[in-house]
Structure formats: C-alpha cells, structure tokens
Design a protein around this motif. Sequence first.
Motif, PDB file in Angstrom:
ATOM      1  N   GLY A 177      -9.808 107.773   3.348  1.00 23.27           N
ATOM      2  CA  GLY A 177      -8.850 107.443   4.582  1.00 23.27           C
ATOM      3  C   GLY A 177      -8.549 106.072   4.811  1.00 23.27           C
ATOM      4  N   ALA A 178      -8.670 104.945   4.059  1.00 25.24           N
ATOM      5  CA  ALA A 178      -8.606 103.477   4.119  1.00 25.24           C
ATOM      6  C   ALA A 178      -7.269 103.402   4.603  1.00 25.24           C
ATOM      7  CB  ALA A 178      -9.005 102.828   2.939  1.00 25.24           C
ATOM      8  N   HIS A 179      -7.156 102.836   5.890  1.00 22.00           N
ATOM      9  CA  HIS A 179      -5.667 102.569   6.466  1.00 22.00           C
ATOM     10  C   HIS A 179      -5.560 101.377   7.222  1.00 22.00           C
ATOM     11  CE1 HIS A 179      -8.224 104.318   9.764  1.00 22.00           C
ATOM     12  NE2 HIS A 179      -7.554 103.706  10.482  1.00 22.00           N
ATOM     13  N   ASN A 180      -6.633 100.509   6.974  1.00 22.12           N
ATOM     14  CA  ASN A 180      -6.462  99.017   7.850  1.00 22.12           C
ATOM     15  C   ASN A 180      -7.161  98.034   6.650  1.00 22.12           C
ATOM     16  OD1 ASN A 180      -9.358  99.425   8.117  1.00 22.12           O
ATOM     17  ND2 ASN A 180      -9.001 100.275  10.099  1.00 22.12           N
ATOM     18  N   GLU A 181      -7.118  96.918   7.223  1.00 24.97           N
ATOM     19  CA  GLU A 181      -7.739  95.777   6.055  1.00 24.97           C
ATOM     20  C   GLU A 181      -8.798  95.954   5.604  1.00 24.97           C
ATOM     21  OE1 GLU A 181      -7.650  90.923   5.846  1.00 24.97           O
ATOM     22  OE2 GLU A 181      -6.859  91.898   7.784  1.00 24.97           O
ATOM     23  N   ASP A 182     -10.004  96.148   6.882  1.00 21.19           N
ATOM     24  CA  ASP A 182     -11.404  96.379   6.601  1.00 21.19           C
ATOM     25  C   ASP A 182     -11.527  97.501   5.495  1.00 21.19           C
ATOM     26  OD1 ASP A 182     -14.130  95.444   6.786  1.00 21.19           O
ATOM     27  OD2 ASP A 182     -14.372  97.204   7.604  1.00 21.19           O
ATOM     28  N   PHE A 220      -5.054 107.164  -1.052  1.00 22.32           N
ATOM     29  CA  PHE A 220      -5.703 106.719   0.396  1.00 22.32           C
ATOM     30  C   PHE A 220      -4.638 106.078   1.090  1.00 22.32           C
ATOM     31  CE2 PHE A 220      -4.987 103.014  -2.599  1.00 22.32           C
ATOM     32  CZ  PHE A 220      -4.650 101.926  -1.713  1.00 22.32           C
ATOM     33  N   GLY A 221      -4.901 105.844   2.498  1.00 21.42           N
ATOM     34  CA  GLY A 221      -3.969 105.456   3.500  1.00 21.42           C
ATOM     35  C   GLY A 221      -4.078 106.385   4.615  1.00 21.42           C
ATOM     36  N   SER A 222      -3.189 106.736   5.310  1.00 18.40           N
ATOM     37  CA  SER A 222      -3.053 107.353   6.484  1.00 18.40           C
ATOM     38  C   SER A 222      -3.795 108.868   6.346  1.00 18.40           C
ATOM     39  CB  SER A 222      -1.866 107.495   7.047  1.00 18.40           C
ATOM     40  OG  SER A 222      -1.830 108.270   8.046  1.00 18.40           O
ATOM     41  N   LEU A 223      -4.442 108.971   7.445  1.00 19.64           N
ATOM     42  CA  LEU A 223      -5.375 110.295   7.304  1.00 19.64           C
ATOM     43  C   LEU A 223      -4.380 111.348   7.745  1.00 19.64           C
ATOM     44  CD1 LEU A 223      -8.522 109.430   9.440  1.00 19.64           C
ATOM     45  CD2 LEU A 223      -8.671 109.826   6.961  1.00 19.64           C
ATOM     46  N   SER A 224      -3.251 111.309   7.903  1.00 19.61           N
ATOM     47  CA  SER A 224      -2.189 112.199   8.443  1.00 19.61           C
ATOM     48  C   SER A 224      -1.868 112.981   7.211  1.00 19.61           C
ATOM     49  CB  SER A 224      -0.967 111.603   9.262  1.00 19.61           C
ATOM     50  OG  SER A 224      -0.108 111.129   8.356  1.00 19.61           O
ATOM     51  N   PHE A 225      -2.037 112.483   6.116  1.00 22.05           N
ATOM     52  CA  PHE A 225      -1.475 113.286   4.824  1.00 22.05           C
ATOM     53  C   PHE A 225      -2.732 113.411   4.005  1.00 22.05           C
ATOM     54  CE2 PHE A 225      -1.064 109.042   3.167  1.00 22.05           C
ATOM     55  CZ  PHE A 225      -1.485 109.358   1.841  1.00 22.05           C
TER      56      PHE A 225
END
Length: 447
Positions: free
Chosen positions: A308-313, A411-416
């Motif tokens: 779920g990595a969706h921000n810089e950290d 990875f990226g947004s949890l929405s998908f």
Amino acid sequence: MDYNRALEYIQDCKRYGVVPGLDSIKRLLEKLGNPQEKLKIVHIAGTNGKGSVLAMLSSVLTCAGYRTGAYSSPAVLEHRESFQVNRKMIAKAEYARYMERVSRAAEELAAAGFLHPTYFEVETALAFLWFQEKGCDIVVLETGMGGLEDATNVIPAPLVCVFASISMDHMAVLGDTLGKIAAQKAGIIKPGSRVVSLKQPEEAMEVIRAACEEKGCPLVVADPEKASGIRRSLKGQRFSYGGMKNLSISLAGTWQIDNAVLALEALRALSETGFPVPEESLRQGLSEAAWPGRFQVMEGKPLFIVDGAHNEDGARRLMESVRFYFTNRRIVYIMGILKDKEAEKIVRLTCDVPEAVVTTSDSANPRSMPPLMLADLVRPYCANVTAADSPQEAAELARLLAGKDGVVVAFGSLSFQKKLIGSAESGTSKKDGTRTPAKTLRHGGKI
C-alpha cells in the motif's frame, strides 16, 4: 435495512465530503447514548504503520483472552474488515442493523438543520456503538487522516496513545511541515493517558514531547535499533527485543520490525493500566497478526507482491524491502497513484529498480491519476512503461513481462488493492493455460 442497502447508504455519505472537527460526531454520538464513553481504548495515530500496529495489538490482546474490538480504515479486501471483535469481522446482518440505527440518528440531525455527518463520522459512530454493545474489554482504535480533529478523537482519555511513523502526507489538510503534521497527530494526547511513540525524526519528536509535558503524560520512545538477532524471510521475521528472544511476526517488509517494537512497548504500557499479557499470548499474538495489502506476499510464478505504499515515506520503506529480498531478480511494477499524492517523488524513489512498469488506476475512484499521465511521470526513470486500462489487465501484462522467475511488485493507492490481490490470487498458469489458486504466504511456525 439489509446489508446491500446499508452499503448504498454509507457510499452515499461520501457526498458530504471531509469536514474536520468534532461537533458533528459529538451530536451523532449523543443521539446514540455516547457509547464511546463506556469503552477502554488504545488510540493509534501516525502516517504509516498504524494498521500493522493495530493488527499486532489486537491479535495479542485477543490471544490473552480480552474481548478486543479493532477499528481501522480504509478497508482493503472487504468493507466489513474495518470493524472487528476478536479478529472477526462484523456480520453483514449486524452491520445492516447498526447502520439502520446510526443512519436514523444522522438523518434526524440533518432534518434539524445540522450538517449531515460524513462517511467517516457515520462509520466511526457505528463502530463505537457496536463495540459497546458487544461488551468489548478493550478497543484498539486507528485514527483516520490526522488526530486533533479526527472523528475518532471524540473519545475520553485513552489508556495508551500510540504513534507510528510520522512523515509527510495529506499536507493540504494537516500542514506543510513535519512539525505541523506531528502537532495534528499529537492532538490525540489527553491528560491521564500513557504515550508510546516510535522514535521519530527530531522535528516530530519535539512536538510529541512537548504535548506530553503539557498534558502531564508519561512518554516511552520505542527504538527499533535496540532490536537484535533479526532474521528475515518472505514467510516472516524473527527478532529479540527488551529481554525477549526469538519473537516472530508473520508480516514481511523490513519496516515491520519497527512496528513490532512499537507494539511491544505499547503492550508494556497497557499492562500498567490493568491489561497484563502473558508471554505465551504475546508470542502467539505477534506470530498470528496479519494485515492485507502491506507487502503481502502471494505464491506463484512469478512471485506477486502487493503493498500500500502511497506516499514518500512508504515508497522509501518499500524500496528497502525490494532491494533486500529481491537482489538479482527481474522486477516489474504495477503502479497506481492518486492525483493528490506526491506522485513524482514516489516515482523518483522507486523507478530506478524495475525492468518494466505497468501503470493503472481504479476507474471508480475520481481521485485516481490516469494511467497515461502516470506513465509520463515514470518514463524518464524507466523507458519500458505501459499504461493498462484496469488492474486486472495490468496484472496479466506484468506477469508476462516478469516471467516465471521474476517478481511483480504492485503498489500505490489502497483503492485498487482489492482488485490487484484478486488478480494475484488467480495463481500461476498451468501448462494447459488454466490457473491454480494462489495462497498468501503465512509464517505458521512456532518459536
């Protein structure tokens, strides 16, 4: 109201947007008898890691025999997973029944001229009401976006306030510096609570210390550098900490040791409030804790990772794990990012590793960045980039590009994430072209 109607109602509540502040949730809960005032709570704030820490704490407390409620957001695989007692989701019939009561109160407030409670306020009220009527001994509660003005912060002083990793995210709402964001998170601290924080960047740590001093709350800082004997695999990790040797967690991802150390310190603080945990229950609970969509490892050829990595950290931490686990492996990404995230920073941090990238989006989410737009951001870092129309198409293409010995990292947004995990669970192709179901790798071994 049946379950489908309940889901329709809560989805409709999204049109009321996000309204920071506690006035609306207070009015709603008052109509419901203020169930939150009858609960004993561990309150978790932070930018990344809240859900994993919640999963560990609720698992340990359940194994110790406490009737444990857990409220988290957003859900990944199933809407009801946000509401759990003893690690079991609320039943569909129960959700519908409680939603009928909460929606009736919300509509009465709207009819009286007040703002209609928001999606998150309605769900939070439902959680409190359900936990109270289920007779929970303790509730592990995750904040939504911030802390100070988050709907969950309507509670009296929690037994323990827990701070997972704090970093830059939701800057338009929480502030444009780490100190401002930390101040919003630290808003959950109340006189009478114990406070446990992961060791933060100094700018954030100073804010938490100052808030503890102002409210007269003792502070414990959990330092992951004190963990020793760390052994990692994709099936789980082992480590020693605070005099306890060979602790086991089933969660992969190098950063999960940080979350485990934080959970251990939170449990130690909680034991001082009347919730002791036997060592056997602690070990069992840690080893059984699971959290979907966070470096979730799926069996198959190629290996399929969903995160779920969706921000810089989050992107930085993901890359630590990718580089650790997958040296000399062909790596293909599936990326999907929301338009209001720092997409360019995420791309810059991650896209020097893969041999190919497939971009996609959740078409049902208006915040999703179009795949072609994301592909344009990726191209300067990885020339082999393709935009896919759907997560399912992206998964199929990524598998072909990775080959049976490669690794797909989605990875990226949890929405998908739900659609991606579903695609990963379709498994590996047999020789006849059919697929066998894949299973999530679990670490079931005992210490």
